[in-house]
Design a protein around this motif. Structure first.
Motif, PDB file in Angstrom:
ATOM      1  N   THR A   2      -6.195  10.285 -18.113  1.00 40.74           N
ATOM      2  CA  THR A   2      -4.909   9.273 -17.987  1.00 40.74           C
ATOM      3  C   THR A   2      -4.575   9.207 -16.361  1.00 40.74           C
ATOM      4  OG1 THR A   2      -3.855  10.222 -19.738  1.00 40.74           O
ATOM      5  CG2 THR A   2      -2.636   9.161 -18.269  1.00 40.74           C
ATOM      6  N   VAL A   3      -4.769   7.983 -15.888  1.00 35.43           N
ATOM      7  CA  VAL A   3      -4.472   7.794 -14.580  1.00 35.43           C
ATOM      8  C   VAL A   3      -3.052   7.117 -14.223  1.00 35.43           C
ATOM      9  CG1 VAL A   3      -5.199   6.689 -12.413  1.00 35.43           C
ATOM     10  CG2 VAL A   3      -6.863   7.592 -14.043  1.00 35.43           C
ATOM     11  N   ALA A   4      -2.359   7.496 -13.355  1.00 33.93           N
ATOM     12  CA  ALA A   4      -1.006   6.985 -13.317  1.00 33.93           C
ATOM     13  C   ALA A   4      -1.168   5.602 -12.621  1.00 33.93           C
ATOM     14  CB  ALA A   4      -0.106   7.734 -12.183  1.00 33.93           C
ATOM     15  N   ASP A   5      -0.193   4.608 -12.731  1.00 31.76           N
ATOM     16  CA  ASP A   5      -0.325   3.395 -12.084  1.00 31.76           C
ATOM     17  C   ASP A   5      -0.299   3.545 -10.497  1.00 31.76           C
ATOM     18  OD1 ASP A   5      -0.232   1.707 -14.263  1.00 31.76           O
ATOM     19  OD2 ASP A   5       1.857   1.865 -14.509  1.00 31.76           O
ATOM     20  N   LEU A   6      -1.532   3.025  -9.772  1.00 33.72           N
ATOM     21  CA  LEU A   6      -1.710   3.189  -8.367  1.00 33.72           C
ATOM     22  C   LEU A   6      -1.415   1.702  -7.686  1.00 33.72           C
ATOM     23  CD1 LEU A   6      -2.480   5.166  -6.083  1.00 33.72           C
ATOM     24  CD2 LEU A   6      -4.875   4.720  -6.809  1.00 33.72           C
ATOM     25  N   PHE A   7      -0.708   1.870  -6.822  1.00 34.26           N
ATOM     26  CA  PHE A   7      -0.292   0.688  -5.528  1.00 34.26           C
ATOM     27  C   PHE A   7      -0.502   1.264  -4.273  1.00 34.26           C
ATOM     28  CE2 PHE A   7       2.055   0.207  -9.719  1.00 34.26           C
ATOM     29  CZ  PHE A   7       1.883  -1.184  -9.998  1.00 34.26           C
ATOM     30  N   ILE A   8      -0.780   0.259  -3.528  1.00 36.06           N
ATOM     31  CA  ILE A   8      -0.867   0.619  -1.918  1.00 36.06           C
ATOM     32  C   ILE A   8      -0.069  -0.459  -1.353  1.00 36.06           C
ATOM     33  CG2 ILE A   8      -3.397   1.635  -2.217  1.00 36.06           C
ATOM     34  CD1 ILE A   8      -4.623  -1.104  -1.104  1.00 36.06           C
ATOM     35  N   ALA A   9       0.359  -0.017  -0.097  1.00 35.58           N
ATOM     36  CA  ALA A   9       1.167  -0.940   1.009  1.00 35.58           C
ATOM     37  C   ALA A   9       0.781  -0.894   2.131  1.00 35.58           C
ATOM     38  CB  ALA A   9       2.444  -0.635   0.640  1.00 35.58           C
ATOM     39  N   LEU A 137       2.720   4.965  -5.084  1.00 38.75           N
ATOM     40  CA  LEU A 137       2.421   3.857  -3.882  1.00 38.75           C
ATOM     41  C   LEU A 137       2.096   4.523  -2.363  1.00 38.75           C
ATOM     42  CD1 LEU A 137       2.873   1.176  -2.813  1.00 38.75           C
ATOM     43  CD2 LEU A 137       5.375   1.627  -2.365  1.00 38.75           C
ATOM     44  N   ILE A 138       0.775   4.312  -2.188  1.00 42.12           N
ATOM     45  CA  ILE A 138       0.257   4.804  -1.031  1.00 42.12           C
ATOM     46  C   ILE A 138       0.526   4.012  -0.007  1.00 42.12           C
ATOM     47  CG2 ILE A 138      -1.788   5.579   0.049  1.00 42.12           C
ATOM     48  CD1 ILE A 138      -3.118   6.556  -2.775  1.00 42.12           C
ATOM     49  N   LEU A 139       0.911   4.273   1.198  1.00 45.83           N
ATOM     50  CA  LEU A 139       1.319   3.675   2.498  1.00 45.83           C
ATOM     51  C   LEU A 139       0.680   3.742   3.410  1.00 45.83           C
ATOM     52  CD1 LEU A 139       5.280   4.955   2.499  1.00 45.83           C
ATOM     53  CD2 LEU A 139       4.267   3.144   1.161  1.00 45.83           C
ATOM     54  N   PHE A 140       0.097   2.537   3.855  1.00 45.75           N
ATOM     55  CA  PHE A 140      -0.931   2.649   5.027  1.00 45.75           C
ATOM     56  C   PHE A 140       0.082   2.064   6.167  1.00 45.75           C
ATOM     57  CE2 PHE A 140      -3.677   2.464   1.574  1.00 45.75           C
ATOM     58  CZ  PHE A 140      -4.505   3.627   1.916  1.00 45.75           C
TER      59      PHE A 140
END
Length: 192
Positions: A2-9, A137-140
């Protein structure tokens, strides 16, 4: 698995310049293309480009739309697949709200940094992402990185923090710590 929903910004404000001053950086088409292709390659659910200046958001939309419609769409359909994940927003709050609406839970914020001490390792973060839980949500940060206000962020008012959501009521509170930096694994010169 199972993988969580992953987003980037990709955050353009607040970021710091080389002297540590808080600034707003410009959007570049190269950033949009490169990060969108990475998002597509690693099956990231969505990529947010956050900028407070309307004219630069319009620029980002024109770059994205160039490959989503007409000639660009016919010329390179793979680029369209990458750029269709891009959503242009005015700030981090708008990205968080969009993810919360889409997933039904507020994302856990994770920021990247080359300078922050005491971060979490890639392996530890991967375990959390692979566990059942809220979206991430990974922030760049652009420029010379996120301003201190970015990493210290909490979800916008009115949106519950993931660890307070009913579906995670039984989860240990330590499993969902506040936002923290991610350190890339070190590689030896011989491995490069």
């Amino acid at each position: 698995m199972t993988v969580a929903d992953l987003f980037i910004a990709l955050i353009h404000h607040p970021v710091v310049d080389r002297t540590g001053r808080v600034v707003t950086s410009a959007i570049t088409s190269l950033d949009l293309h490169d990060l969108a292709r990475s998002a597509r390659t690693y099956e990231v659910h969505g990529m947010y480009v956050a900028h407070p200046v309307k004219e630069l958001r319009d620029f980002a939309l024109s770059v994205r739309d160039r490959w989503m419609e007409g000639y660009g769409r016919q010329y390179d359909s793979l680029r369209r697949e990458a750029l269709e994940r891009v959503e242009v927003v005015s700030d981090l709050d708008e990205a968080i709200t969009s993810i919360a609406t889409r997933c039904g839970a507020t994302p856990m914020l994770v920021h990247t940094s080359a300078r922050t001490q005491g971060g979490v390792s890639y392996e530890a973060l991967r375990e959390e992402i692979e566990a059942e839980g809220p979206p991430f949500l990974i922030l760049f940060g652009t420029g010379f990185g996120l301003a201190p206000a970015g990493p210290a962020r909490s979800p916008p008012p009115g949106i519950p923090h993931p660890r307070d959501a009913p579906e995670f009521a039984g989860a240990p509170r330590s499993r969902h710590p506040p936002p923290r930096p991610v350190r890339a694994p070190r590689t030896s010169a011989a491995a490069q």
